[in-house]
Design a protein around this motif. Structure first.
Motif, PDB file in Angstrom:
ATOM      1  N   LYS A   1       0.856  -1.175   0.000  1.00 32.14           N
ATOM      2  CA  LYS A   1       0.000   0.000   0.000  1.00 32.14           C
ATOM      3  C   LYS A   1       0.895   1.228   0.000  1.00 32.14           C
ATOM      4  CE  LYS A   1      -3.998  -1.981   2.429  1.00 32.14           C
ATOM      5  NZ  LYS A   1      -4.900  -1.853   3.611  1.00 32.14           N
ATOM      6  N   ALA A   2       0.485   2.251  -0.742  1.00 29.87           N
ATOM      7  CA  ALA A   2       1.305   3.466  -0.824  1.00 29.87           C
ATOM      8  C   ALA A   2       0.416   4.671  -1.084  1.00 29.87           C
ATOM      9  CB  ALA A   2       2.354   3.344  -1.918  1.00 29.87           C
ATOM     10  N   THR A   3       0.910   5.818  -0.645  1.00 30.44           N
ATOM     11  CA  THR A   3       0.250   7.096  -0.913  1.00 30.44           C
ATOM     12  C   THR A   3       1.190   7.966  -1.734  1.00 30.44           C
ATOM     13  OG1 THR A   3      -1.010   7.003   1.156  1.00 30.44           O
ATOM     14  CG2 THR A   3      -0.764   9.163   0.115  1.00 30.44           C
ATOM     15  N   VAL A   4       0.675   8.501  -2.824  1.00 30.66           N
ATOM     16  CA  VAL A   4       1.442   9.406  -3.675  1.00 30.66           C
ATOM     17  C   VAL A   4       0.726  10.749  -3.686  1.00 30.66           C
ATOM     18  CG1 VAL A   4       2.357   9.857  -5.978  1.00 30.66           C
ATOM     19  CG2 VAL A   4       2.267   7.502  -5.110  1.00 30.66           C
ATOM     20  N   VAL A   5       1.448  11.784  -3.260  1.00 33.12           N
ATOM     21  CA  VAL A   5       0.880  13.130  -3.254  1.00 33.12           C
ATOM     22  C   VAL A   5       1.641  13.978  -4.269  1.00 33.12           C
ATOM     23  CG1 VAL A   5       0.399  15.203  -1.901  1.00 33.12           C
ATOM     24  CG2 VAL A   5       0.195  12.942  -0.834  1.00 33.12           C
ATOM     25  N   ILE A   6       0.918  14.522  -5.228  1.00 32.73           N
ATOM     26  CA  ILE A   6       1.496  15.442  -6.214  1.00 32.73           C
ATOM     27  C   ILE A   6       0.873  16.811  -5.960  1.00 32.73           C
ATOM     28  CG2 ILE A   6       1.768  15.981  -8.655  1.00 32.73           C
ATOM     29  CD1 ILE A   6       1.585  12.983  -9.230  1.00 32.73           C
ATOM     30  N   LYS A   7       1.713  17.742  -5.564  1.00 29.94           N
ATOM     31  CA  LYS A   7       1.221  19.062  -5.155  1.00 29.94           C
ATOM     32  C   LYS A   7       2.287  20.106  -5.422  1.00 29.94           C
ATOM     33  CE  LYS A   7      -0.857  21.401  -1.143  1.00 29.94           C
ATOM     34  NZ  LYS A   7      -1.219  21.259   0.288  1.00 29.94           N
ATOM     35  N   GLN A   8       1.905  21.199  -6.041  1.00 26.59           N
ATOM     36  CA  GLN A   8       2.813  22.307  -6.323  1.00 26.59           C
ATOM     37  C   GLN A   8       4.088  21.828  -7.024  1.00 26.59           C
ATOM     38  OE1 GLN A   8       3.286  24.211  -2.485  1.00 26.59           O
ATOM     39  NE2 GLN A   8       1.337  25.306  -2.685  1.00 26.59           N
ATOM     40  N   GLN A   9       3.890  20.956  -7.999  1.00 27.52           N
ATOM     41  CA  GLN A   9       4.972  20.432  -8.851  1.00 27.52           C
ATOM     42  C   GLN A   9       6.014  19.635  -8.066  1.00 27.52           C
ATOM     43  OE1 GLN A   9       5.614  24.427 -10.978  1.00 27.52           O
ATOM     44  NE2 GLN A   9       5.771  22.956 -12.662  1.00 27.52           N
TER      45      GLN A   9
END
Length: 446
Positions: A378-386
């Motif tokens: 399980k993993a979380t990927v956050v893409i925010k403000q480049q």
């Protein structure tokens, strides 16, 4: 009559050399003596770092896989001649790289030979390719650069090359792993030799180095290492996909084929390394830049910028946009870099390296990935403000969720299986706006 093992002549000679019972068999070396040994073996500078130093936390496991009793690492440098590295003709630069590459191997071998003669275990892992190219994920035995920094041989520049206080970045690095101890370790230098001149930013043909220090691994790897393992894989697949010689020549120019032959025959060529060529840092290097910056730009930077050449880029990448905008006189060749994840672990680890931040300028989202089957994760990927962050487990509230069989996902990534049938068979399930999945894929062109 069979002789007892302890009576064998070789065993008896070995036992006679052993220290008395109760004495330590660890070897403590005088640092000045060891430094002299390394310099006499051909190194231009040397430093020492204990394996338990915090700077090596990220690779201590690999170091001890190489030598279980590892206690001390010897980091050494061999200097390169500057003008060949600066040459616009890359054959000249690569000849210098490989000459000093061979010297690193020779020096490392010599140091290990001398230590082994003293009964000290020592290993000299290779400086560069070939390495463990068949492994999934990390394909090198150990990372020489952080070891060199910890051993006081320089600091890392924004171009991700170690800058030596005297020689600048015109060096190649070697490492010896030993089971010895030492009287005095080296420590990181207390100043940064980087000049913040940003000439590497100006010279990089694919925009891999940005003014704020961001580094685009994929852009650098795809072009500069085109004739190494990834590019070779893509070239072989191009051959396999071509119906005949005419179809192959329509995809690959004769010069590219000849260049690949040259690399296979004489050693893979780096396509650029312009960041190293233009760097003016270092006591021996700074004079020409400091005395006449305009002339330095004319003589060293502009010939590389103005050179007409083929630049290899992944379609839809930040690198492609950079070349078209910044270097319209250079020819863009759209290719695959041949990098494919073979496991979920490597897929998650490589996401930050493949991430194209300028493709993500309008994206702010949190993704939850759940992988089942052969490799659960399980993993979380956050893409925010480049920017991108990848963490283990599910954290925060997801804007998009993806649940997939791990084997199916790896095959889809490798283009061995089409995602649509996998989704119809429920091997890949999603929850959330599909436009977020499209936006995610745009950040990782292949």
């Amino acid at each position: 009559m069979r002789r007892k093992l302890e009576e064998h002549p070789t065993v008896r000679q070995h036992l006679a050399k052993q220290p008395p019972s109760g004495t330590s068999r660890e070897t403590a070396l005088d640092s000045a003596w060891l430094r002299k040994l390394c310099l006499e073996a051909g190194a231009d500078d040397v430093g020492f770092v204990a394996v338990d130093r915090p700077e090596l936390d990220g690779q201590r496991h690999e170091i001890r896989e190489l030598l279980p009793d590892a206690g001390l690492l010897i980091s050494f440098v061999c200097r390169m001649n500057r003008e060949p590295v600066r040459a616009a003709a890359r054959s000249v630069a690569n000849a210098e790289f490989y000459h000093v590459h061979d010297r690193i191997t020779h020096v490392g071998h010599e140091i290990v030979t001398r230590l082994e003669a003293m009964g000290i275990q020592a290993v000299n892992p290779p400086m560069g390719f070939p390495m463990e190219v068949a492994r999934d994920g990390k394909q090198w035995v150990i990372s020489h650069k952080p070891i060199a920094v910890a051993a006081g041989l320089g600091q890392m520049g924004i171009h991700r090359i170690v800058i030596h206080p005297k020689f600048g970045n015109f060096i190649l690095l070697g490492t010896i792993v030993t089971n010895a101890r030492i009287s005095e370790e080296s420590r990181p230098i207390d100043y940064n030799p980087c000049l913040e001149c940003k000439l590497c930013v100006a010279a990089c043909p694919v925009g891999a180095i940005e003014p704020d220090g961001h580094f685009n691994f994929s852009a650098c790897y795809t072009h500069n290492y085109r004739e190494f393992s990834g590019g070779f894989t893509n070239w072989i697949e191009t051959i396999a996909d071509s119906k005949n010689a005419k179809a192959y020549r329509a995809k690959v120019e004769d010069g590219e084929t000849a260049s690949m032959w040259q690399s296979l025959s004489f050693g893979a060529n780096y396509k650029a390394a312009y960041c190293m060529a233009v760097c003016p840092a270092g006591e021996d290097v700074i004079g020409a830049f400091w005395n006449n910056r305009k002339q330095f730009l004319e003589d060293i930077v502009k010939p590389l910028q103005n050179k007409k050449e083929t630049i290899y880029v992944v379609p839809g990448s930040d690198a492609e946009q950079h070349v078209v905008r910044r270097f319209p006189h250079k020819q863009v060749k759209r290719v695959s870099n041949g990098l494919r994840s073979k496991s979920i672990r490597s897929f998650l680890k490589m996401l930050p390296l493949f991430f194209q931040r300028h493709q993500a300028k309008d994206l702010n989202a949190t993704y939850h990935f759940t992988f089942t089957g052969r490799e659960e994760a399980k993993a979380t990927v956050v893409i925010k403000q480049q920017t991108i962050t990848v963490t283990v487990g599910h954290t925060g509230e997801a804007d998009f969720e993806l649940n997939a069989d791990s084997g199916t996902w790896i095959r889809v990534l490798g283009k061995m299986e089409h995602p649509l049938p996998a989704m119809l068979l429920r091997k890949i399930r999603t929850k959330g706006p599909l436009k977020l999945l499209t936006a995610f894929r745009k950040c990782f062109p292949s």
